[in-house]
Design a protein around this motif. Structure first.
Motif, short mmCIF file in Angstrom:
data_model
loop_
_atom_site.label_atom_id
_atom_site.label_comp_id
_atom_site.label_asym_id
_atom_site.label_seq_id
_atom_site.Cartn_x
_atom_site.Cartn_y
_atom_site.Cartn_z
N UNK A 83 0.83 -1.21 0.00
CA UNK A 83 0.00 0.00 0.00
C UNK A 83 0.87 1.26 0.00
N UNK A 84 0.29 2.35 -0.49
CA UNK A 84 1.06 3.59 -0.59
C UNK A 84 1.54 4.02 0.78
N UNK A 112 -4.49 5.30 -5.46
CA UNK A 112 -3.36 5.58 -6.37
C UNK A 112 -2.04 5.52 -5.62
N UNK A 113 -1.06 4.88 -6.20
CA UNK A 113 0.25 4.73 -5.54
C UNK A 113 0.43 3.35 -4.94
N UNK A 114 -0.69 2.63 -4.70
CA UNK A 114 -0.58 1.25 -4.22
C UNK A 114 0.15 0.43 -5.29
N UNK A 115 1.00 -0.48 -4.78
CA UNK A 115 1.69 -1.36 -5.74
C UNK A 115 1.29 -2.81 -5.49
N UNK A 116 1.17 -3.56 -6.57
CA UNK A 116 0.84 -4.98 -6.47
C UNK A 116 1.88 -5.82 -7.21
N UNK A 157 11.59 -2.24 -0.56
CA UNK A 157 11.54 -1.60 -1.88
C UNK A 157 10.29 -0.71 -2.02
N UNK A 158 9.74 -0.31 -0.85
CA UNK A 158 8.50 0.47 -0.92
C UNK A 158 8.72 1.82 -1.60
N UNK A 159 9.96 2.34 -1.57
CA UNK A 159 10.22 3.64 -2.19
C UNK A 159 10.69 3.50 -3.65
N UNK A 160 10.91 2.25 -4.08
CA UNK A 160 11.40 2.04 -5.45
C UNK A 160 10.25 2.20 -6.45
N UNK A 161 10.55 2.78 -7.61
CA UNK A 161 9.50 2.97 -8.62
C UNK A 161 9.03 1.62 -9.15
N UNK A 162 7.79 1.60 -9.64
CA UNK A 162 7.24 0.32 -10.11
C UNK A 162 8.06 -0.29 -11.24
N UNK A 163 8.71 0.59 -12.04
CA UNK A 163 9.46 0.03 -13.17
C UNK A 163 10.75 -0.66 -12.70
N UNK A 164 11.30 -0.20 -11.59
CA UNK A 164 12.54 -0.78 -11.10
C UNK A 164 12.32 -1.87 -10.05
N UNK A 165 11.13 -1.87 -9.46
CA UNK A 165 10.88 -2.74 -8.30
C UNK A 165 11.16 -4.23 -8.56
N UNK A 166 10.70 -4.80 -9.71
CA UNK A 166 10.93 -6.24 -9.90
C UNK A 166 12.42 -6.60 -9.89
#
Lengths: 102, 373
Positions: free
Chosen positions: B272-273, B304-308, B339-348
């Protein structure tokens, strides 16, 4: 002995064949010395091994007489007898030296 | 000018004259010859020079030809080199033993140089043909891998889907697969699947599943209906024992509703954000196996901002450490927090680096998808 014919039977040229003959004579005379030594020491295994070496080389070169005689010597030594080896060695030496003079 | 291809042959015999005879007759025909008059020297040359073929005398004092071939076949560096035995021994047992140990042929002594030459030629031809067959097959498999990768949508081509991905196929044709479905301007479907088996058939199946997704993930069907319809077709077309685990995530960015359909797949991780990461566990049958399956279905409100994160079991399972995703998924939650602060593109990618270390090789195929609302 027709070396040219033997060379062509092996599919190599005469010059190469003569080189091999030289090598054969040198190694075989060395093996004959080993047989003489084994005879004086009455060591059948050594006589058999040295005869085996001459046999293998002679057979590949097409020197049938030498191959036959050394094969007989190997077999006899393997069976534990060095009887008549004096005369065999003589014959063998003559055959090999004959190659040198051919 | 094209570089000349020279073939090398190692001849091994304790009889020097035989070696020279072989050397002369083969080198005359353009082969490069190495010679050795004993076993240890033969092995040294075999390892150092990697000849294309070995002619090996059986009867040698000390290390015999049998000993030599046994040691050569034991090493991956030399075990593919064809070996032809030279044998004065005429008994069948000794020949069979030679074949047993991996020899490709034998030549009886006294040998004729032309016979040696003929057999060397035949076995080099065979070896060349086998090697080119292997190279050909590997290149075809690589084409399949390339086709498979081409089938996978990239984040760059789908910026509106706001996702990042890590994808790695362990074999030439991997069993993991993902797809992004642009259902409407504000509705996106995310699909991750793991096929049982990693063979070529599997990679053909990914094409079928991709086509099924495109046909069935439309605004007309609910997410559960879409997956059920895909399941019913897969039950018909998949061969026995073939199935897949899958997770389908349906995100409506306008209503801020997220629906997750789970078919035997590891749980989705929600980051969650603001808040702690948690698992969305919903059990379900696997895909493509049963006619009337039960799939886990869960709909949640999102901000918005939640990551899955959707991922294949290669991420959490370890055959070496006997971890299955049932226990593995929970233990990974603290890693997600990092990795909560990492962008979604870099997170994986970041997640993989944290779990496996940079540059390490995971044990299984892996796909990780990170989606941001």
């Amino acid at each position: 002995m027709d070396f040219k014919d033997l060379a062509s039977k092996l599919g190599i040229d005469e010059e190469d064949f003569m080189e091999l003959v030289e090598l054969f004579v040198a190694t075989s005379l060395g093996d004959i010395e080993k047989i003489k030594k084994s005879l004086s020491e009455k060591s059948c295994p050594d006589a058999s091994a040295a005869s085996h070496s001459i046999k293998g080389a002679a057979a590949n070169m097409g020197f049938e007489d030498i191959a036959r005689l050394s094969a007989d010597m190997e077999m006899q030594a393997k069976q534990g007898s060095l009887e008549n080896f004096d005369s065999y060695i003589n014959d063998l030496e003559q055959m090999v030296n004959a190659l040198n003079n051919a | 000018m094209k570089k000349k291809q020279t073939y090398t042959v190692l001849a091994v015999d304790d009889n020097l004259l035989n070696l020279r005879l072989i050397e002369k007759s083969l080198s005359k025909e353009g082969y490069r010859i190495f010679i050795a008059d004993n076993g240890p020297k033969a092995r040294e040359i075999a390892f150092g020079e990697k000849p294309d073929l070995i002619l090996l005398d059986i009867e040698m004092p000390g290390e015999t030809g049998f000993d030599v071939i046994e040691k050569l076949k034991d090493s991956s560096e030399t075990n593919a080199i064809p070996v032809i035995f030279l044998t004065g021994v005429i008994d069948v047992d000794s020949k069979l033993r030679g074949f047993d140990l991996g020899a490709v042929d034998y030549i009886t002594k006294p040998f004729h140089p032309l016979e040696v030459l003929a057999r060397v030629r035949i076995h080099l031809k065979l070896s060349i043909a086998t090697n080119s067959l292997i190279a050909d097959q590997a290149s075809r498999l690589r084409q399949i891998t390339e086709a498979q990768v081409a089938m996978l949508p990239t984040p760059e081509d789908n910026p509106q889907a706001k996702f990042g991905v890590y994808y790695r196929a362990l074999e030439e044709a991997g069993g993991d697969f993902y797809d992004i479905l642009n259902i409407s301007d504000h509705i996106t479907g995310y699909f991750v699947a793991d096929f049982a088996g990693h063979d070529i058939k599997t990679s053909y199946m990914t094409a079928s599943v991709k086509a099924l997704l495109a046909q069935n993930c439309t605004p007309v069907y609910s997410p559960l209906e879409s997956i059920r319809m895909i399941n019913d077709v897969l039950v018909e077309i998949l061969s026995e024992g073939k199935y897949l685990t899958a997770c389908y995530m349906h995100l409506n960015r306008t209503t801020r509703k997220l629906t997750i359909i789970n078919a035997g797949h590891p749980p989705v991780v929600c980051l969650p954000v603001d808040g702690e990461p948690f698992l969305i566990k919903s059990d379900g049958d696997i895909l493509g196996m049963f006619k009337d399956p039960h799939f886990g279905s869960e709909t949640i409100d999102v901000t918005p901002g939640d990551k899955f994160f959707i991922y294949s079991d290669g991420l959490v399972e370890s055959a070496e450490n006997k971890i299955t995703w049932a226990s593995g998924a929970d233990s990974l939650l603290p890693v997600y927090k990092k990795i909560s602060q990492t962008s979604y593109s870099m997170a994986p990618e970041e997640l993989i680096n944290l779990l496996f270390g940079k540059g390490a090789t995971p044990e299984d195929d892996i796909v990780v998808l990170c989606v941001e609302v």
